[in-house]
Design an enzyme around this catalytic site. Sequence first.
Site, PDB file in Angstrom:
ATOM      1  CB  THR A 147      -0.850   0.151   1.343  1.00  0.00           C
ATOM      2  OG1 THR A 147      -1.716  -1.104   1.353  1.00  0.00           O
ATOM      3  CG2 THR A 147      -1.569   1.328   1.118  1.00  0.00           C
ATOM      4  CE  LYS A 193      -4.282  -1.244  -1.399  1.00  0.00           C
ATOM      5  NZ  LYS A 193      -2.764  -1.268  -1.498  1.00  0.00           N
ATOM      6  N   GLY A 210      -7.731   7.557   3.615  1.00  0.00           N
ATOM      7  CA  GLY A 210      -7.040   6.575   2.977  1.00  0.00           C
ATOM      8  C   GLY A 210      -6.391   5.618   3.959  1.00  0.00           C
ATOM      9  CB  SER A 229       5.193  -1.095   1.420  1.00  0.00           C
ATOM     10  OG  SER A 229       4.332  -0.858   0.433  1.00  0.00           O
ATOM     11  CB  ALA A 265       3.853   2.975  -8.640  1.00  0.00           C
ATOM     12  CB  CYS A 271       7.538   0.687  -3.492  1.00  0.00           C
ATOM     13  SG  CYS A 271       6.856  -0.448  -2.200  1.00  0.00           S
ATOM     14  CB  THR A 280       3.844   1.084  -4.679  1.00  0.00           C
ATOM     15  OG1 THR A 280       3.905   0.769  -3.341  1.00  0.00           O
ATOM     16  CG2 THR A 280       2.896   2.185  -4.983  1.00  0.00           C
TER      17      THR A 280
END
Length: 185
Positions: free
Chosen positions: A12, A44, A58, A137, A168, A171, A174
């Site tokens: 997330t 989320k 969120g 994360s 994104a 990670c 993500t």
Amino acid sequence: MAKEEFPGWHGTTIIGVRKGGKVVIAGDGQVSLGQTVIKGTARKVRRLSPGGTDVIAGFAGSTADAFTLLERLEKKLEATPGQLARASVELAKDWRTDKYLQKLEAMLIVSDGKELFVITGAGDVLEPEHDVTAIGSGGNYALAAGRAMMDTDLDAETIARQAMAIAADICVYTNGNLTVETISQ
């Protein structure tokens, strides 16, 4: 498999950006179990409207735990309409002191358009100093990218989207499938 060996749920990144009279909360859609992507389209980021108060939230962490916290936040907002700070502090107090809630593993970013908070299970209700906050994360990547863009002419949504794209790319927990909610002051 022993509990400590279980790979756990990961994945997330949630960012909150306040700029130009708007707050944007954006979150990715990836949920992973260990090194496996279980779902890429999770939602989320949610809009809550308890008692006519418009709030966006969120969450990062366990989905069931996050929904429990969102329900509790809605009840706190119904009891204190228009008082996000008070409702957030009351939720954090309950989360910290209630034996059932203490076991919940999640974090929240919430905003009513004026205030922006991170709520944690440690009893914290934190307001970001630089009008950007992130959790999950990939949160540190999104936070760094978002803060770097705050002094530009970009609006809150563009900053949130670009920061999430950077997270994104870095990670593995993500993805670029975003849910974005905006609320004005």
